[in-house]
Design a protein around this motif. Structure first.
Motif, mmCIF file in Angstrom:
data_model
loop_
_atom_site.group_PDB
_atom_site.id
_atom_site.type_symbol
_atom_site.label_atom_id
_atom_site.label_comp_id
_atom_site.label_asym_id
_atom_site.label_seq_id
_atom_site.Cartn_x
_atom_site.Cartn_y
_atom_site.Cartn_z
ATOM 1 N N GLU A 10 0.807 51.315 36.934
ATOM 2 C CA GLU A 10 0.445 52.712 36.731
ATOM 3 C C GLU A 10 -0.772 53.134 37.542
ATOM 4 N N GLY A 11 -1.625 52.165 37.865
ATOM 5 C CA GLY A 11 -2.919 52.554 38.400
ATOM 6 C C GLY A 11 -3.215 52.220 39.838
ATOM 7 N N LYS A 12 -2.506 51.223 40.455
ATOM 8 C CA LYS A 12 -2.930 50.779 41.783
ATOM 9 C C LYS A 12 -1.802 50.565 42.785
ATOM 10 N N ASP A 13 -0.621 50.181 42.335
ATOM 11 C CA ASP A 13 0.390 49.682 43.262
ATOM 12 C C ASP A 13 1.108 50.760 44.058
ATOM 13 N N GLY A 14 1.104 51.986 43.609
ATOM 14 C CA GLY A 14 1.618 53.090 44.403
ATOM 15 C C GLY A 14 3.100 53.019 44.716
ATOM 16 N N PHE A 15 3.944 52.864 43.682
ATOM 17 C CA PHE A 15 5.392 52.860 43.893
ATOM 18 C C PHE A 15 5.861 54.312 43.988
ATOM 19 N N ILE A 16 5.895 54.836 45.192
ATOM 20 C CA ILE A 16 6.031 56.283 45.380
ATOM 21 C C ILE A 16 7.423 56.806 45.035
ATOM 22 N N ARG A 17 8.418 55.940 44.938
ATOM 23 C CA ARG A 17 9.766 56.383 44.582
ATOM 24 C C ARG A 17 10.090 56.099 43.114
ATOM 25 N N CYS A 18 9.151 55.558 42.388
ATOM 26 C CA CYS A 18 9.367 55.250 40.967
ATOM 27 C C CYS A 18 8.680 56.307 40.113
ATOM 28 N N PRO A 19 9.422 57.051 39.281
ATOM 29 C CA PRO A 19 8.792 58.052 38.412
ATOM 30 C C PRO A 19 7.781 57.406 37.470
ATOM 31 N N LEU A 20 6.684 58.091 37.237
ATOM 32 C CA LEU A 20 5.662 57.557 36.338
ATOM 33 C C LEU A 20 6.224 57.273 34.953
ATOM 34 N N GLU A 21 7.180 58.091 34.527
ATOM 35 C CA GLU A 21 7.778 57.883 33.211
ATOM 36 C C GLU A 21 8.457 56.517 33.116
#
Length: 454
Positions: free
Chosen positions: A171-182
């Motif tokens: 949630e805080g560092k890895d930056g998975f830009i295609r994965c929704p935060l939900e």
């Protein structure tokens, strides 16, 4: 037509359509709840803390600093608890020994907890995940055949290896830009992790990036009959995230009904004579069914490109420790003579082309990588064990391994690797994959076990 989940009254939202060509059917059961407001645990070595812990800050030397009582609500959980595990999750936290020491079983025992029904827990996970797409099906495959393996023999030992993705990093560092935060929200993501574990029910479970050991995995696994050991990284990157759940580290669980514990070694890996931020847990186990000894290790080596030499040095240090632990010597006199068979699980953060991989494959310990056996020639690793998209681009790599003593142990079956279609265009993690790494699983047996001939 893609399958959908039946919606649970827990959520009151439309179900998300499934992706992938095969799916696993989920069933309905009584409501599974979510853990309550979470607080950070103390840092180095995995200090105590249950549902009602406190936040601890570390000074540069790693000593606990001022303790505050502020809550860490990362993950968006509410006040409900696991329906069948409320007593377990509210149990008194374990007192932790010196993190980098060799322990005897008497110093490392879990509290006695009410026995949980794994089938009921699996149903509760399935209900909590009703609004998520069904988990794509993965077959257990025999190395000598392309046909699925439908039965696990009682004499085989099931080993699971998995980097589950630390919640603070996801949630805080890895930056998975295609994965929704939900999709990364802990109050549901934890059920996907537990569902995978409960589906396959390994005898030995090796995890990396565990930052919810004390409030989730330790009490749940203990209630299912597992013994657990946790070792935090000395300077966990999770602690850099403002709202965290304490440091991440490695965890090793084994089924108590299958094994008894002889010793546990907590290792802080060194490179060029200097201690590093990476750790390993090594346990000497005795199989209750066969009377045979087995040494199991879990580790997580340094990440990122540019650190290949450090990973190689860390691997060399771990191999030296394993050679000492598994060889005949005064410290292991009780386990009999000779080399003890070995299983090493880990996220090595290294492709097969790296030097640390060559160190393990050519080690005098006689190790082979189990997942090579999925290839037609038995010599090629899978194309990937992690596949993610970050701001820097797409990364598809083989970094995770289960090493085993090939002269003493035989691999009977392996959990296959999902196809690109099953993983989906947004890669990992996602609504149906809780981590950026795939779980690995194999069934092994002792080569001279008479049950193998039946």
């Amino acid at each position: 037509m893609h399958p959908t989940r039946r919606c649970s009254v827990l959520f009151g939202q439309l179900c998300v359509p499934g992706r992938g060509k095969q799916t696993t059917r989920r069933t309905i059961s009584p409501a599974l709840a979510q853990t309550g407001t979470r607080y950070c645990h103390p840092g180095v070595g995995g200090g105590g803390g249950g549902i009602k812990g406190t936040c601890a800050q570390l000074n540069p030397s790693g000593v606990h600093g001022t303790v505050s009582a502020s809550a860490c609500p990362m993950g968006g959980s509410n006040s409900r608890l696991f329906g069948t595990l409320a007593q377990s999750l509210n149990s008194t936290p374990l007192a932790q020994p010196d993190p980098y020491s060799e322990e005897s079983p008497d110093q490392d025992l879990d509290p006695v907890l009410p026995e949980a029904d794994p089938d009921q827990l699996l149903r509760e996970c399935e209900e909590a995940l009703q609004r998520r797409p069904a988990r794509p099906h993965r077959d257990l495959v025999c190395p000598s055949s392309t046909e699925p393996c439908h039965h696990k023999h009682s004499s085989t030992i099931r080993v699971m290896q998995w980097n589950i993705l630390a919640q603070a990093l996801g949630e805080g560092k890895d930056g998975f830009i295609r994965c929704p935060l939900e999709a990364l929200n802990w109050h549901e993501r934890k059920y996907l992790i537990l569902e995978e574990i409960l589906t396959y029910r390994p005898d030995i479970l090796c995890l990396q990036e565990v930052d919810h050991y004390y409030d989730t995995f330790q009490p749940i696994m203990a209630s299912l009959g597992y013994h657990g050991t946790f070792l935090a990284k000395p300077w966990s990157p999770c602690l850099d995230v403002e709202q965290n759940n304490g440091p991440d580290g490695c965890a090793l669980f084994y089924r108590r009904s299958r094994f008894s514990l002889h010793t546990t070694a907590h290792l802080r890996l060194s490179a060029m004579m200097l201690p590093t931020n990476q750790v390993a847990i090594v346990q000497m186990l005795n199989c209750r069914l066969t009377g045979r000894w087995l040494c199991v290790a879990v580790t997580h080596l340094k990440a990122r490109s540019g650190w290949e030499r450090l990973r190689s040095a860390q691997g060399a240090d771990l191999l030296q420790s394993l050679r000492s632990i598994t060889s005949r010597g005064s410290s292991q006199s009780e386990v009999g003579s000779g080399i003890v068979p070995l299983v090493v699980c880990g996220d090595f953060n290294a492709e097969p082309s790296e030097d640390v991989y060559r160190r393990f494959s050519s080690s005098p310990l006689g190790l082979n990588s189990a997942y090579k056996l999925l290839s037609s020639d038995g010599q090629t690793e899978p194309a990937y064990t992690t596949w993610k998209i970050r701001p820097s681009g797409e990364s598809c790599s083989t970094l995770d391994y289960i090493w085993y003593s090939h002269e003493a142990l035989s691999v009977e079956s392996l959990l296959d690797i999902p196809t690109e279609e099953q993983i989906g265009p947004d890669r990992l993690p996602s609504y149906h994959y809780p981590s950026d790494h795939l779980s690995l699983l194999c069934d092994i047996s002792f080569r001279d076990d008479p049950h193998r001939l039946m």
